[in-house]
Design an enzyme around this catalytic site. Structure first.
Site, short mmCIF file in Angstrom:
data_model
loop_
_atom_site.label_atom_id
_atom_site.label_comp_id
_atom_site.label_asym_id
_atom_site.label_seq_id
_atom_site.Cartn_x
_atom_site.Cartn_y
_atom_site.Cartn_z
N ASP A 14 8.99 -9.67 10.47
CA ASP A 14 9.67 -9.42 9.28
C ASP A 14 8.64 -9.83 8.22
O ASP A 14 9.38 -10.83 7.68
CB ASP A 14 11.16 -9.87 9.05
CG ASP A 14 11.69 -9.33 7.89
OD1 ASP A 14 11.19 -8.55 7.48
OD2 ASP A 14 12.85 -10.02 7.68
N ASP A 53 3.52 3.26 1.15
CA ASP A 53 2.50 3.79 0.29
C ASP A 53 3.03 4.64 -0.65
O ASP A 53 4.13 5.10 -0.66
CB ASP A 53 1.14 4.04 0.68
CG ASP A 53 1.27 5.41 1.81
OD1 ASP A 53 2.50 5.53 2.41
OD2 ASP A 53 0.44 6.23 1.89
N HIS A 74 7.17 -3.60 4.93
CA HIS A 74 6.02 -3.31 4.19
C HIS A 74 6.28 -1.97 3.39
O HIS A 74 5.87 -1.03 3.95
CB HIS A 74 4.83 -3.16 5.36
CG HIS A 74 3.69 -2.65 4.71
ND1 HIS A 74 2.57 -3.65 4.47
CD2 HIS A 74 3.15 -1.50 4.44
CE1 HIS A 74 1.49 -2.76 4.02
NE2 HIS A 74 1.66 -1.63 4.17
O1 9MR Z 1 3.19 7.00 11.57
C1 9MR Z 1 1.81 7.01 11.57
C2 9MR Z 1 1.31 6.38 13.15
O2 9MR Z 1 1.73 7.25 14.14
C3 9MR Z 1 -0.25 6.27 13.34
O3 9MR Z 1 -0.45 5.44 14.31
C4 9MR Z 1 -0.38 5.22 12.01
C5 9MR Z 1 -2.14 5.08 11.88
O4 9MR Z 1 -2.59 6.17 11.48
O5 9MR Z 1 -0.39 5.94 10.73
C6 9MR Z 1 0.99 6.03 10.52
O6 9MR Z 1 1.39 6.87 9.35
C7 9MR Z 1 1.10 5.97 7.98
C8 9MR Z 1 0.54 7.20 7.30
O7 9MR Z 1 -0.75 7.31 7.67
C9 9MR Z 1 0.35 6.60 5.67
N1 9MR Z 1 1.61 6.10 5.21
C10 9MR Z 1 2.22 4.99 5.95
C11 9MR Z 1 2.54 5.62 7.44
C12 9MR Z 1 3.51 4.75 8.16
O8 9MR Z 1 2.55 3.56 8.77
#
Ligand code: 9MR
Length: 579
Positions: free
Chosen positions: A547, A179, A505
């Site tokens: 993937d 993101d 992603h």
């Molecule tokens: O790394 C994060 C993971 O531990 C959590 O379970 C997840 C859901 O809350 O979010 C991951 O972090 C994401 C973040 O919230 C937004 N940017 C992308 C991150 C990687 O997926």
């Protein structure tokens, strides 16, 4: 049919059964092995007979051997066989043949150097607010996006002076992940983990050159790259009270569009105790590490320490200011639905920040807090679990301690070594011959970095404080797992290995016009939780990976996961001479 003919027929069938090669695949480290590293491949297909290794160029046989052992994982019906070819120490390119399969691999000095460089360079690709130019990025060049000079103070982030709707400037920094938002908790933790490793191997990083705009200055590229994000982090501190905003974000995730196409207003959102402490800890480290580089970064070391102290004081005054997105959304508009990086305990952040501040200043008030918040057990570091970074500062091999501090550090050391011993249990005879990957709990959102890489980094630390080589050997084994010796056969770093993720992603990779994803990123990895709703080819814990660009739960990239990759690849590259 007479008896004689029947005999012949039976002999023929058994002959062809014997000579039919076993069917399966060879799983090995697709990036390669150091000459004196243990070298193991896994035959994924049951039992298999002998293996042979030939020189890839000449076809000459260089080694043959017998398989070592077979193993199962409780959750999988598949039997795996381990082939050990450690005896092969001559650098070269080779073909390993077993059953009906072959796999090519390399033995080389400095074999992880390109990977360590690419992992650090991945942060350059994540830079916001500046053009990523062709001379540094080749085909992945792109115009500047997200200048972040007109950021609105969200109603939930009002302070003594700043009011809702005020506009501030908060430029630079890295995109967090797939993101386009910027989050302090994850930034502070990522920098903290990498800087902890930088402290161990400053000579290694002094020599590293990754072709970024600052490469020509006198500061190591590593620190230049950290500074790009640290300078953004400084803008996230409210000058009026020292509190630190939890994140800078659009209200909702953008679509898969280019940075220049994003139109949502961005906000600084709510101060939090965890943001303040991760900020304080990583800024304190930075204040020490940048001190020798005043010429390139005048005044930064001092500024970083002052900012850290203020953020820490804010945290002490607001110990319960946890970021609770849903509760905030009930009270304030607009709703924010991006990453939460929420936490329910700040004890580990207090331990880390107080430990860093005590090391940097000698002020006993920080020592008292660190001792009060010290954990009783060790687990690999992650964005939500930062206590290990506190262990690392107390156990820094170059640090000199007085008697009382030494006694405290010794206690931490025994906790770390207990974890290391436990990690090694069963690794020698596990299906993929590594401490990581042998338990169902090893597979979750972001596991390859948070467990695979960071367990290995913890083992490196355990090795450095104990001299026990078994810890080091097992750290390399986790790297082998990440780079291909695993159940899916993926080398999980983009741009590396024979089979690596092509569709992470990652908005930057997906919205550009280049087929190959940006290189040097470690994807999240197998995650039976499958929170993204994508249909994966398998639901077995270690194969629940897709993937697929939509698979944010198994195939996203993120700075904290890249930080884990920088840490372990650099450490293993720096330590290869000790094998
Ligand atoms: O790394 C994060 C993971 O531990 C959590 O379970 C997840 C859901 O809350 O979010 C991951 O972090 C994401 C973040 O919230 C937004 N940017 C992308 C991150 C990687 O997926």
């Amino acid at each position: 049919m007479d008896k004689k003919m029947l005999g012949w027929l039976l002999a023929l069938t058994s002959l062809s059964a014997c000579s039919r090669p076993e069917q399966g695949e060879i799983r090995l480290n697709q990036v390669g092995y150091y000459p004196h590293q243990e070298k193991v491949a896994v035959w994924d297909g049951g039992k298999v007979g002998n293996y042979i290794i030939t020189d890839a160029a000449t076809g000459a046989e260089v080694l043959s051997g017998e398989t070592s052992y077979t193993a199962f994982n409780a959750w999988s019906p598949k039997e795996r066989t381990v082939l050990d070819f450690s005896a092969l120490e001559t650098p070269g390119r080779y073909v390993l043949r077993a059953g009906d399969a072959t796999a090519t691999f390399e033995v080389k000095e400095g074999v992880l150097s390109p990977l360590a460089d690419a992992a650090l360079k991945s942060f350059y690709y994540q830079r916001t607010g500046m053009a990523i130019e062709a001379q540094y990025a080749g085909k992945w060049s792109r115009p500047a996006g997200h200048p972040d000079t007109c950021i609105m103070v969200h109603p939930n982030a009002e302070g003594p002076v700043r009011k809702a709707g005020d506009i501030i400037s908060s430029p630079r920094g890295w995109y967090d992940a797939g993101d386009y938002n910027k989050y302090i908790v994850n930034s502070g933790y990522s920098i903290g983990l990498m800087q902890a490793i930088y402290r161990l191997f400053p000579e290694y990083f002094a020599k590293q050159s990754i072709n970024i705009p600052e490469s020509g200055n006198r500061t190591p590229d590593f620190l230049d790259e950290m500074y790009y994000n640290l300078s953004w982090m400084l803008t996230m501190q409210d000058p009026a009270d020292g509190g630190v905003y939890h994140k800078l974000t659009a209200p909702s995730f953008e679509g898969f569009i280019k940075p220049t196409e994003c139109r949502q207003q961005r906000y600084v959102v709510s101060k939090s105790v965890t943001a303040a402490l991760d900020f304080a800890a990583s800024m304190t480290q930075a204040s020490q590490l940048f001190a020798p580089y005043e010429a390139d970064y005048p005044g930064f070391a001092k500024q970083a320490l002052e900012a850290a102290r203020r953020a820490y004081d804010w945290a002490v005054a607001h110990p319960d200011a946890f970021y609770k997105q849903e509760e905030l959304n009930e009270q304030y508009d607009p709703d924010v639905s991006t990453g939460a990086y929420g936490d329910r305990s700040a004890q580990d952040e207090f331990f880390w920040a107080a430990s860093e501040l005590y090391y940097a200043t000698g002020d006993k008030k920080y020592r008292d807090k660190a001792v009060a918040c010290a954990p009783a057990a060790y687990g690999a570091p992650s964005w939500g679990s930062t206590a290990p970074l506190g262990f690392f500062v107390w156990l820094l091999p170059s640090r000199e301690l007085d008697e009382a501090d030494q006694a405290f550090a010794d206690k931490l050391k025994s906790i770390l070594l207990a974890y290391a011993d436990q990690s090694l249990e069963g690794a020698d005879t596990s299906a993929f011959h590594a401490p990581y990957g042998d338990e169902e709990g090893d597979f979750f959102w972001g596991c390859l970095s948070e467990k695979g890489a960071n367990q290995a980094t913890s083992l490196v630390y355990a090795y450095l404080v104990s001299g026990n080589k078994a810890y080091l050997v097992n750290a390399y084994r986790n790297m082998d797992y990440i780079l291909g010796r695993n159940a899916t056969g993926y080398c999980y770093v983009t741009g590396f290995g024979a089979k690596s993720p092509m569709h992470p992603h990652h908005r930057l990779s997906a919205a550009d016009d280049v087929v190959e994803p940006l290189p040097g990123f470690l994807v999240g990895g197998p995650n039976p939780g499958q929170q993204d709703g994508v249909v994966y080819a398998s639901t077995l814990p270690d194969e629940a990976y897709a993937d697929d660009v939509n698979s944010y739960a198994s195939n996203e990239i993120a700075i904290n996961w890249s930080a884990g990759l920088v840490a372990i690849s650099s450490a293993l590259d720096a330590l290869a001479g000790e094998l």
